[in-house]
Design a protein around this motif. Sequence first.
Motif: not given
Length: 416
Positions: A1-27
């Motif tokens: 049986m094929d493995t079920v995979f997930a992808s996580i998309i985090t949205i926000g300019d603040e993530l790309l400029i480093g103003q906010v660190v993305d802890t959501n996707s790690a958790w």
Amino acid sequence: MDTVFASIITIGDELLIGQVVDTNSAWMAQELNKIGIPVKHRVAVGDVWDDIWYALGEESKHASIILITGGLGPTSDDITKPLLCDYFGGKLIVHEPTLEHIKDIFINRLKRPMTETNSKQAEVPDVCTVLRNDRGTAPGMLFEKNGKVFISLPGVPHEMKWIMENEVLPLLPVKFKTTNIEHRTLLTAGIGESFLADMIKDIEASLPPFIKLAYLPNYGMVRLRLTATGMDKEALLPTLAHHFNLLKERVKEYLVIDEDLPMEAAIGQLLLQHGKTIATAESCTGGYIAYLVTSIPGASAYFKGSIVSYDNSIKTNLLGVPENILQTAGAVSEETVTLMAEHIRATMQVDYAVAVSGIMGPGGGTAEKPVGMVWICVAAMGKTVAKRFDFKFDRDRNTQLTAINALNMLRIAICG
């Protein structure tokens, strides 16, 4: 049986400029892993319509579950909701249970009027399943398309976690037949990654195809993680345990703990098991060792206190280091660090004391005592051990390496 995979998309300019660190996707990745859903990709995009649209299409090619966080606020820069409405061919409607929930928050909890902007949080695409958000005003939304599940969640961490734990994680194993993913992790210290790899290369070569070995190095330590994947959990466990025991036996000289715990937690367990107490006298680390030790809940059972003797007068007045020792041997010396450790052990009446003194950089070094030179001492009843280290990195890394090596010397002292 094929493995079920997930992808996580985090949205926000603040993530790309480093103003906010993305802890959501790690958790989220950790929690998905626990229920047998590995994450294929983690993608961050800004608040740009075309970029979000493209990411949804691309990730649905690789994963059956696409989790999206961010962009669900009530202001004009939050575009995730209208975009999802267009993407899935729906129209915005008022979700009455969510509207009542928002009213309750403002009227009964916050005791302030609800604005029209706030009420817009209750608008959702009519093609989604609404996921209750008990911690805020923006609900989660679940969409299905071509056999794929898309789940949009708020970017606020405590809101996202509540929806994940109460709505999403219980649902996914019902919708998808997931695999079993079992991890076993051990922590080593005092040996580099390449030397460790040479030591265990035959064990790694003997692993069956369903077990993978990962090296996870970090500041003077290396974690070894075995991961077994398969549909039959009971069949996985004995083989996984066998190879994990082989690893533990091979690296026992450098083994800190056979759990996925940081050094400071391993030290805490050891001290509790032996009924021992510690104190620290820190110069170059500025209290960082004490911070690590006390970051573990329950540390008050074994940690008594610390003196941060950054200035030499503190070493003399509070830690009993004579001025002539500081003038002849210097603050960064075996003599000074030994006196620091022995004095604080006696003063605070603890079983073990850790003392450090060094030159973290970038300035302050000399030819005789270069940047990165550190003396560490561990004092116990009847035995004091001091050791010189020469770290050759930046200030932050030198500080962290000093702390980890100090704790490892303490571990060795406790274990005898």
